[in-house]
Design an enzyme around this catalytic site. Structure first.
Site, PDB file in Angstrom:
ATOM      1  N   CYS A   1      -5.868  -6.107  18.279  1.00 24.56           N
ATOM      2  CA  CYS A   1      -4.888  -5.907  17.204  1.00 24.56           C
ATOM      3  C   CYS A   1      -4.760  -4.428  16.877  1.00 24.56           C
ATOM      4  O   CYS A   1      -3.651  -3.905  16.675  1.00 24.56           O
ATOM      5  CB  CYS A   1      -5.294  -6.711  15.972  1.00 24.56           C
ATOM      6  SG  CYS A   1      -7.009  -6.463  15.446  1.00 24.56           S
TER       7      CYS A   1
ATOM      8  N   ARG B   1      -8.453  -8.561  10.363  1.00 25.16           N
ATOM      9  CA  ARG B   1      -8.550  -9.184  11.683  1.00 25.16           C
ATOM     10  C   ARG B   1      -8.725 -10.705  11.626  1.00 25.16           C
ATOM     11  O   ARG B   1      -8.045 -11.432  12.366  1.00 25.16           O
ATOM     12  CB  ARG B   1      -9.680  -8.521  12.474  1.00 25.16           C
ATOM     13  CG  ARG B   1      -9.381  -7.082  12.873  1.00 25.16           C
ATOM     14  CD  ARG B   1     -10.582  -6.388  13.498  1.00 25.16           C
ATOM     15  NE  ARG B   1     -11.646  -6.165  12.531  1.00 25.16           N
ATOM     16  CZ  ARG B   1     -12.852  -5.689  12.832  1.00 25.16           C
ATOM     17  NH1 ARG B   1     -13.146  -5.407  14.108  1.00 25.16           N
ATOM     18  NH2 ARG B   1     -13.752  -5.486  11.910  1.00 25.16           N
TER      19      ARG B   1
ATOM     20  N   ASP C   1     -14.775   1.201  10.096  1.00 23.82           N
ATOM     21  CA  ASP C   1     -14.067   0.311   9.193  1.00 23.82           C
ATOM     22  C   ASP C   1     -13.661  -0.968   9.923  1.00 23.82           C
ATOM     23  O   ASP C   1     -13.819  -2.069   9.392  1.00 23.82           O
ATOM     24  CB  ASP C   1     -12.825   1.017   8.640  1.00 23.82           C
ATOM     25  CG  ASP C   1     -12.177   0.230   7.530  1.00 23.82           C
ATOM     26  OD1 ASP C   1     -12.855  -0.057   6.533  1.00 23.82           O
ATOM     27  OD2 ASP C   1     -10.980  -0.104   7.653  1.00 23.82           O
TER      28      ASP C   1
ATOM     29  N   GLU D   1       0.849  -1.181   0.000  1.00 24.74           N
ATOM     30  CA  GLU D   1       0.000   0.000   0.000  1.00 24.74           C
ATOM     31  C   GLU D   1       0.894   1.243   0.000  1.00 24.74           C
ATOM     32  O   GLU D   1       1.490   1.593   1.018  1.00 24.74           O
ATOM     33  CB  GLU D   1      -0.882  -0.034   1.245  1.00 24.74           C
ATOM     34  CG  GLU D   1      -1.976   0.999   1.293  1.00 24.74           C
ATOM     35  CD  GLU D   1      -2.902   0.722   2.473  1.00 24.74           C
ATOM     36  OE1 GLU D   1      -4.098   0.517   2.231  1.00 24.74           O
ATOM     37  OE2 GLU D   1      -2.431   0.700   3.624  1.00 24.74           O
TER      38      GLU D   1
ATOM     39  N   ARG E   1     -14.950  -8.194   8.808  1.00 20.37           N
ATOM     40  CA  ARG E   1     -14.693  -9.202   9.850  1.00 20.37           C
ATOM     41  C   ARG E   1     -15.371 -10.518   9.469  1.00 20.37           C
ATOM     42  O   ARG E   1     -16.099 -11.122  10.256  1.00 20.37           O
ATOM     43  CB  ARG E   1     -15.140  -8.706  11.228  1.00 20.37           C
ATOM     44  CG  ARG E   1     -14.506  -9.469  12.394  1.00 20.37           C
ATOM     45  CD  ARG E   1     -14.877  -8.863  13.737  1.00 20.37           C
ATOM     46  NE  ARG E   1     -16.307  -8.716  13.895  1.00 20.37           N
ATOM     47  CZ  ARG E   1     -17.143  -9.701  14.273  1.00 20.37           C
ATOM     48  NH1 ARG E   1     -16.672 -10.905  14.527  1.00 20.37           N
ATOM     49  NH2 ARG E   1     -18.436  -9.472  14.391  1.00 20.37           N
TER      50      ARG E   1
ATOM     51  N   MET F   1     -10.433 -28.029  43.462  1.00 19.33           N
ATOM     52  CA  MET F   1      -9.229 -28.758  43.852  1.00 19.33           C
ATOM     53  C   MET F   1      -8.609 -28.111  45.087  1.00 19.33           C
ATOM     54  O   MET F   1      -8.397 -26.899  45.128  1.00 19.33           O
ATOM     55  CB  MET F   1      -8.211 -28.762  42.708  1.00 19.33           C
ATOM     56  CG  MET F   1      -8.694 -29.406  41.421  1.00 19.33           C
ATOM     57  SD  MET F   1      -8.895 -31.203  41.542  1.00 19.33           S
ATOM     58  CE  MET F   1      -7.191 -31.753  41.560  1.00 19.33           C
TER      59      MET F   1
ATOM     60  N   TYR G   1      -3.548   4.670  -2.289  1.00 20.61           N
ATOM     61  CA  TYR G   1      -4.407   4.690  -1.104  1.00 20.61           C
ATOM     62  C   TYR G   1      -5.141   6.016  -1.015  1.00 20.61           C
ATOM     63  O   TYR G   1      -4.574   7.033  -0.648  1.00 20.61           O
ATOM     64  CB  TYR G   1      -3.553   4.453   0.138  1.00 20.61           C
ATOM     65  CG  TYR G   1      -4.331   4.112   1.394  1.00 20.61           C
ATOM     66  CD1 TYR G   1      -5.705   3.877   1.379  1.00 20.61           C
ATOM     67  CD2 TYR G   1      -3.672   3.991   2.608  1.00 20.61           C
ATOM     68  CE1 TYR G   1      -6.398   3.549   2.525  1.00 20.61           C
ATOM     69  CE2 TYR G   1      -4.361   3.665   3.773  1.00 20.61           C
ATOM     70  CZ  TYR G   1      -5.720   3.448   3.729  1.00 20.61           C
ATOM     71  OH  TYR G   1      -6.405   3.130   4.875  1.00 20.61           O
TER      72      TYR G   1
ATOM     73  N   TYR H   1      -6.344  10.090   4.291  1.00 24.47           N
ATOM     74  CA  TYR H   1      -5.006  10.359   3.773  1.00 24.47           C
ATOM     75  C   TYR H   1      -5.079  11.207   2.504  1.00 24.47           C
ATOM     76  O   TYR H   1      -6.149  11.495   1.984  1.00 24.47           O
ATOM     77  CB  TYR H   1      -4.251   9.042   3.583  1.00 24.47           C
ATOM     78  CG  TYR H   1      -4.128   8.275   4.890  1.00 24.47           C
ATOM     79  CD1 TYR H   1      -3.681   8.909   6.051  1.00 24.47           C
ATOM     80  CD2 TYR H   1      -4.500   6.936   4.985  1.00 24.47           C
ATOM     81  CE1 TYR H   1      -3.585   8.230   7.254  1.00 24.47           C
ATOM     82  CE2 TYR H   1      -4.410   6.248   6.184  1.00 24.47           C
ATOM     83  CZ  TYR H   1      -3.958   6.900   7.313  1.00 24.47           C
ATOM     84  OH  TYR H   1      -3.875   6.227   8.502  1.00 24.47           O
TER      85      TYR H   1
END
Length: 687
Positions: A354, A325, A270, A104, A302, A466, A175, A180
């Site tokens: 992440c 992801r 996003d 990118e 996702r 336990m 991009y 940007y």
């Protein structure tokens, strides 16, 4: 096992300009925190995804010029020959498994304020990008680009394209998204120009066209050229000649790139957390693309379900299934679908740890995949754990850490017994995943339980508390204590230092709620943990019909949630449910009727009515069982404590600690396993 034929469309090849991808799994560019300063780490991280079957594997954004400097955030570059060598490690790793490699090419414009380079940021019209967020950090506003700046920007992209091809990249991105520089030209809110690059949509698109042409011409058509665009704002803008400006822009550019990569404009949408957005949430914004262009389209959402993925292709929404992801959570997702092992997919839970890693300036971390970022440094593989040991391991505690320790130890060859005091496995997730929006987080437990139940040398013992004597009588060679942490009623002072708790009726912790206690209303939630749980509990209490007030030391609800993209959704949920929000305050007193508050900075005192107080603040680790075993231990078994019992933290930390503990069983401790990365020497050849 054979692949389910209904998923065959996911494995069909597809031409992308002069290149062909072997399947429809496309790991889109995403931040990893691994820059040119850690090239071997980056190469191994991306190469693992190619090994796992992704047909295209992209690196993250790479700056084309020092005037696009995103420091102190991790910022990859492609400025010179040293950068070529660093990136070539990644392309070699990707090509070794038959995948295409993408890069990118990135210029941040006003969104990269050049803190280190101190070059004046560039923008179409001098409008700062999110000035209250990034602009103040440098106290420098952007420069209005003149004709020479535009020519330079185009040349920087062309030069970077040449270097990218030399580094071995197959797909080169322009991009124009996420705020940007090329994106800033597309939006009239940031582009006030009156020359050939401003005004009409036709003019605002011109720079993107010229960048695409320059990248293609610089590589003489040998590389595929992709355009990544954010569509959210453009889709919302009306057009006189099309359904929206998004339709108009794509119509003008429909034949310009070899591939369209479409996404949202803002990270919180996003990369939306699962808590507030379902799988495939981008579709309402990007669903028009295939009606406007014949070029391949990739998008994200996702995607964790093969049925959703193949549906995107069959319905003509996407040609390629983008993954960021999900590719981190399970680099081998494509291979598992190809082999008919869908139940083995380690599904992304959308917790966005992440993304928080990038915001923290460190290598990517993943709650589901503790090996992410450790492929080269520790030589950890997400699927292959060498069967190098025998003997028996007893793990006490069946929460996230205990389950991970059990699975990793079993894969190493140990006979594993996992004992849990409660009737069900899952630990803290049994309560937390039942809170609003957090159901997907239970996948952490469900995946591990599913894998453990397949292994013949694993025994699961629910409803099995336990004692010290029980552990000793069991006779295991290794004992791992993973009994979790407990919430305390300690308070937070004005300087965020811990202070003593209060003596009053109806003061509760999340542990009390998990045990089934229901507060009396009106109820106040005092949150100085400032991650997800405080707001999730406030939502839960409001849905029970209780008048709820949320109080936090932070300046916003769930202040740390800005790192995980949860903060906008938190505020929207609290507002929707009528939860009163009080920020920058601490609790100073409570008598069961009135709650005393003070402003964090001014100390100004306030009071509100409350019958109950829920404190979401500090957790205490430690384990009485571990202490007892350690205090009277002989040498007949090794003893470890891990997860929240060792050091309370987020799920990602508990899972990582447990994985590390199980990997190290029966091995001598050694820091040599942590290999140190560094820049590739100029003398190292490019292959």
């Amino acid at each position: 096992m054979a692949r389910n034929p209904q998923y065959d469309p996911l494995f069909q090849p597809l031409k992308i300009g002069p290149k062909t991808t072997k399947n429809r799994f496309f790991q889109v560019p995403h931040a990893s925190g691994m820059t040119n300063a850690a090239p071997h780490v980056r190469a191994a991280f991306r190469g693992m995804k190619a090994e796992g079957g992704w047909g295209v594997v992209c690196t993250g954004a790479a700056s084309v010029d020092p005037s696009s400097d995103d420091s102190p955030f991790p910022c990859a570059t492609i400025w010179d020959d040293a950068d070529i060598r660093a990136h070539a490690l990644m392309t070699d790793a990707v090509h070794a498994h038959g995948a295409l490699a993408g890069i990118e090419l990135w210029h941040g414009g006003a969104a990269s304020v050049n803190r280190t380079s101190r070059i004046a940021p560039l923008s179409p019209s001098g409008v700062p990008w999110m000035p209250t967020h990034v602009g103040f950090m440098s106290a420098q506003r952007p420069k209005i680009m003149d004709a020479e700046d535009i020519r330079a920007l185009i040349q920087w992209h062309a030069d970077a394209a040449v270097r990218a091809e030399q580094a071995g990249f197959d797909i080169l991105y322009v991009y124009a998204g996420m705020g940007y520089l090329p994106y800033q030209f597309l939006l009239p809110d940031y582009n006030h120009r009156t020359d050939a690059y401003g005004g009409s949509v036709r003019n605002r698109v011109r720079l993107v066209e010229e960048l695409l042409d320059a990248v293609r011409e610089a590589t003489h058509g040998r590389c595929a050229v992709a355009l990544r665009m954010s569509m959210q704002e453009l889709r919302a803008r009306p057009s006189e000649v099309a359904e929206s400006e998004a339709h108009e822009v794509v119509g003008l550019l429909k034949d310009a790139p070899d591939l369209f990569d479409v996404k949202m404009d803002y990270s919180a949408y996003d990369c939306a957390p699962s808590r507030f957005a379902a799988e495939g949430s981008h579709e309402p914004v990007i669903d028009f693309m295939k009606s406007v262009t014949d070029k391949p389209v990739v998008g994200v959402g996702r995607f964790t379900s093969p049925d959703t993925m193949v549906g995107m292709i069959r319905r003509g929404v996407l040609d390629l299934i983008g993954g960021a992801r999900p590719s981190i959570a399970d680099p081998f997702l494509p291979q598992k679908i190809d082999e008919g092992r869908e139940e083995d997919i380690r599904e992304c839970i959308g917790c966005n740890m992440c993304i928080a890693s990038w915001h923290d300036g460190v290598w990517v971390r993943c709650t589901q995949n503790p090996t992410a970022g450790e492929e080269w440094r520790r030589d950890w593989h997400p699927e292959v754990v060498t069967r190098d040991r025998a003997g028996q391991v007893l793990i006490v505690g069946g929460g996230p850490a205990g389950l991970e320790a059990a699975l990793t130890a079993a894969r190493r060859g140990f006979d594993v017994a996992l004992a849990e005091a409660r009737d069900d496995f899952g630990g803290r997730l049994l309560f937390e995943s039942a809170l609003p929006g957090l159901r997907a987080w239970m996948r952490v437990a469900e995946y591990r339980l599913g894998q453990l139940r397949k292994l013949p040398h694993v025994s699961l013992y629910p409803a099995s508390p336990m004692t010290d004597a029980d552990v000793r009588d069991f006779g295991a060679d290794h004992v791992i204590v993973a009994t979790g942490a407990r919430w305390t009623t300690r308070l937070c002072g004005a300087n965020e230092l811990p202070v003593a708790g209060l003596e009053a009726p109806r003061i509760l912790t999340p542990d009390d709620l998990a045990r089934g206690q229901v507060p009396e209303g009106p109820v106040a939630v005092f949150d100085f943990d400032n991650y997800y749980l405080g707001t999730a509990i406030a939502e839960h209490l409001a849905t029970l019909g209780l008048q709820t007030t949320y109080i936090t030391t932070g300046g916003a609800a769930g202040a740390w949630g800005i790192m995980t993209n949860e903060q906008p959704g938190m505020h929207q949920a609290l507002e929707r449910l009528g939860v009163a929000l009080r920020t920058s305050e601490i609790v100073t007193g409570f008598d069961g009727v009135t709650l005393d508050l003070a402003h964090v900075f001014s100390g100004a005192a306030r009071q509100i009515a409350a019958r109950s107080l829920v404190i979401v603040g500090q957790r205490a680790g430690g384990s009485a069982l571990f202490d007892s075993l350690a205090g009277g231990r002989d040498d007949s078994f090794s003893l470890s404590v891990t997860g929240d019992a060792r050091a309370p933290g987020a799920l990602v930390h508990a899972v990582y600690q447990a994985h590390e503990t199980a990997r190290g069983l029966d091995l001598a401790p050694s820091n040599a396993a942590l290999r140190r990365d560094g820049p590739v020497p100029l003398t190292e050849p490019v292959t």
